[in-house]
Design a protein around this motif. Sequence first.
Motif, short mmCIF file in Angstrom:
data_model
loop_
_atom_site.label_atom_id
_atom_site.label_comp_id
_atom_site.label_asym_id
_atom_site.label_seq_id
_atom_site.Cartn_x
_atom_site.Cartn_y
_atom_site.Cartn_z
N ARG A 302 0.83 -1.21 0.00
CA ARG A 302 0.00 0.00 0.00
C ARG A 302 0.86 1.26 0.00
O ARG A 302 0.61 2.20 -0.76
N ASP A 303 1.89 1.28 0.87
CA ASP A 303 2.73 2.47 0.97
C ASP A 303 3.51 2.70 -0.32
O ASP A 303 3.78 3.86 -0.69
N TYR A 304 3.88 1.62 -0.99
CA TYR A 304 4.58 1.79 -2.26
C TYR A 304 3.65 2.38 -3.31
O TYR A 304 4.02 3.30 -4.05
N VAL A 305 2.44 1.86 -3.37
CA VAL A 305 1.47 2.35 -4.34
C VAL A 305 1.11 3.81 -4.07
O VAL A 305 1.07 4.64 -4.99
N GLN A 306 0.88 4.15 -2.81
CA GLN A 306 0.40 5.49 -2.48
C GLN A 306 1.50 6.54 -2.43
O GLN A 306 1.28 7.69 -2.79
N HIS A 307 2.69 6.14 -1.95
CA HIS A 307 3.74 7.13 -1.71
C HIS A 307 5.05 6.86 -2.44
O HIS A 307 5.89 7.74 -2.51
N GLY A 308 5.25 5.63 -2.91
CA GLY A 308 6.53 5.28 -3.52
C GLY A 308 7.56 4.79 -2.52
O GLY A 308 8.73 4.62 -2.86
N SER A 309 7.14 4.52 -1.26
CA SER A 309 8.08 4.07 -0.24
C SER A 309 8.53 2.64 -0.52
O SER A 309 7.72 1.75 -0.79
N THR A 310 9.84 2.40 -0.47
CA THR A 310 10.39 1.05 -0.69
C THR A 310 11.13 0.53 0.54
O THR A 310 11.97 -0.36 0.44
N THR A 311 10.81 1.06 1.71
CA THR A 311 11.48 0.64 2.94
C THR A 311 11.34 -0.86 3.17
O THR A 311 10.26 -1.42 3.03
N LEU A 312 12.45 -1.51 3.50
CA LEU A 312 12.52 -2.93 3.81
C LEU A 312 12.20 -3.84 2.62
O LEU A 312 11.86 -5.01 2.80
N ASN A 313 12.32 -3.32 1.40
CA ASN A 313 12.19 -4.20 0.25
C ASN A 313 13.46 -5.04 0.11
O ASN A 313 14.47 -4.77 0.77
N VAL A 314 13.44 -6.05 -0.75
CA VAL A 314 14.55 -7.00 -0.79
C VAL A 314 15.35 -6.97 -2.09
O VAL A 314 16.33 -7.71 -2.21
N ASN A 315 14.98 -6.12 -3.05
CA ASN A 315 15.70 -6.19 -4.32
C ASN A 315 16.02 -4.85 -4.98
O ASN A 315 16.73 -4.81 -5.97
N LEU A 316 15.50 -3.75 -4.45
CA LEU A 316 15.72 -2.44 -5.05
C LEU A 316 16.14 -1.43 -3.98
O LEU A 316 16.04 -1.72 -2.78
N PRO A 317 16.61 -0.26 -4.38
CA PRO A 317 17.03 0.73 -3.38
C PRO A 317 15.89 1.07 -2.41
O PRO A 317 14.72 1.10 -2.79
N SER A 318 16.25 1.32 -1.16
CA SER A 318 15.27 1.59 -0.12
C SER A 318 15.16 3.09 0.12
O SER A 318 16.16 3.77 0.38
N LEU A 319 13.92 3.59 0.00
CA LEU A 319 13.64 4.99 0.32
C LEU A 319 12.40 5.04 1.20
O LEU A 319 11.36 4.47 0.86
N ASN A 320 12.51 5.73 2.32
CA ASN A 320 11.37 5.92 3.23
C ASN A 320 10.78 7.29 2.95
O ASN A 320 11.26 8.31 3.46
N VAL A 321 9.74 7.32 2.13
CA VAL A 321 9.10 8.59 1.78
C VAL A 321 7.66 8.57 2.24
O VAL A 321 6.99 7.55 2.17
N ASP A 322 7.19 9.69 2.75
CA ASP A 322 5.81 9.78 3.23
C ASP A 322 4.95 10.49 2.20
O ASP A 322 5.38 10.75 1.07
N ASN A 323 3.74 10.80 2.58
CA ASN A 323 2.79 11.41 1.65
C ASN A 323 3.23 12.83 1.29
O ASN A 323 3.77 13.56 2.13
N ARG A 324 3.01 13.20 0.06
CA ARG A 324 3.32 14.55 -0.38
C ARG A 324 2.18 15.49 0.04
O ARG A 324 1.04 15.04 0.17
N SER A 325 2.46 16.75 0.21
CA SER A 325 1.43 17.69 0.64
C SER A 325 0.62 18.23 -0.53
O SER A 325 -0.55 18.58 -0.38
N LYS A 326 1.22 18.32 -1.71
CA LYS A 326 0.52 18.86 -2.88
C LYS A 326 1.29 18.46 -4.13
O LYS A 326 2.33 17.81 -4.06
N GLY A 327 0.78 18.85 -5.28
CA GLY A 327 1.48 18.59 -6.52
C GLY A 327 1.49 17.12 -6.87
O GLY A 327 0.53 16.39 -6.61
N CYS A 328 2.58 16.68 -7.47
CA CYS A 328 2.68 15.26 -7.85
C CYS A 328 4.06 14.73 -7.54
O CYS A 328 5.00 15.49 -7.28
N ARG A 329 4.16 13.41 -7.55
CA ARG A 329 5.41 12.73 -7.20
C ARG A 329 5.86 11.89 -8.38
O ARG A 329 5.10 11.11 -8.95
N LEU A 330 7.13 12.02 -8.70
CA LEU A 330 7.75 11.29 -9.80
C LEU A 330 8.70 10.26 -9.22
O LEU A 330 9.59 10.59 -8.43
#
Length: 398
Positions: A302-330
Amino acid sequence: MKALLLENVHPLAETLLTDAGIDVKMVAGALDEDELITALDGVELVGIRSKTEVTPRVLANAPSLQAIGAFCIGTNQIALSDAAERGIVAFNAPFSNTRSVVELALAEIIVMARRLTEKDRALHDGVWDKNAKGSHEIRGRKLGIVGYGNIGSQLSVVAEMLGLQVYFYDTDDKLALGNARRCASLNELLDIAEVVTLHVDGRDGNAGFFGAEQFARMQPRSLFLNLSRGFLVDYDALREHLESGHIAGASVDVFPVEPKKRGDAFTSPLQGVPNVVLTPHIGGSTEEAQEDIGRFVASKLRDYVQHGSTTLNVNLPSLNVDNRSKGCRLMHFHLNTPGVLAKVNSVLATHGVNIDGQMLNTRGQTGYVVTDVSHGLSDAVLAELRQMPETIRLRVID
């Protein structure tokens, strides 16, 4: 967005994903390769346990797939490097069922030490066999743990509380907990231990890890457990040592070939051997563990779909990102080569896109950059980013 959850994943996972606006389909059993390819048509998320294999062929024929959730500890059933090359992130549950496996291991050690399976069978057959021959306490016995990861280390602590003397061997330099003692080699552990339990990971190089040579080296009348991976052990050799009396008992929860679903036929060379406990891969199958696994992995998806967070994944770089306040996320997965971030930012600058925030991490051959911008991105910007030779996958959350 669509999700496919296989192998009786806990219903909590369905609830969490559905509440996030994802269309979830639940399937009770595992799927073979062709069935999985068909089922993944138009599906962005897939959840599996240990029986379903996500092979390179599956990944090549699932262009919509964005993330894989392994609702278990092991990930050897997933072609992780192929998934990484396609920008498909994979999550597992490395901690959720640790306690359940530990408790099963301890229960089986006691069952074998007291030869309870034989007493139980005799009574069911109408035979009253009350005697102490071959029945022992576990207090004071030497427990050898092969693999001192999340499960092995917790087993070490709990076993010591029950009075066992703990020894362990791990290829990595692990800190001993409590009074546990580290062995420099597997052979050293086998020379000492009266109970040997395997908690080794499922990497391909561990196939055939424990065979006739290791069983022969074990202490006479010792006990053996495997609750890790079936292909680690030569079970024909184990049967020989059980029948000879060199090994006094064994408990096995995992097998080289396992049925795809509940009720299917099962065969093993260990069937019918006295003082052998066979269980159908239920080390982590408690209601508590399955609920926690369902919550943990579904939350990661869910967090990956909604925010792009990859924390504790097993095969790609890990980024802990939360929800954006406005605009869009790339979200941009790319080959980890010099200058990629500068290229991304140059494209954005050329099109007059202002960056509000940006995070980058790399892992092996792959980089992952998350960029927040104030306003939506034009088709021209997205097309230019996708056409970069380093681009693996590009996602946008509006």
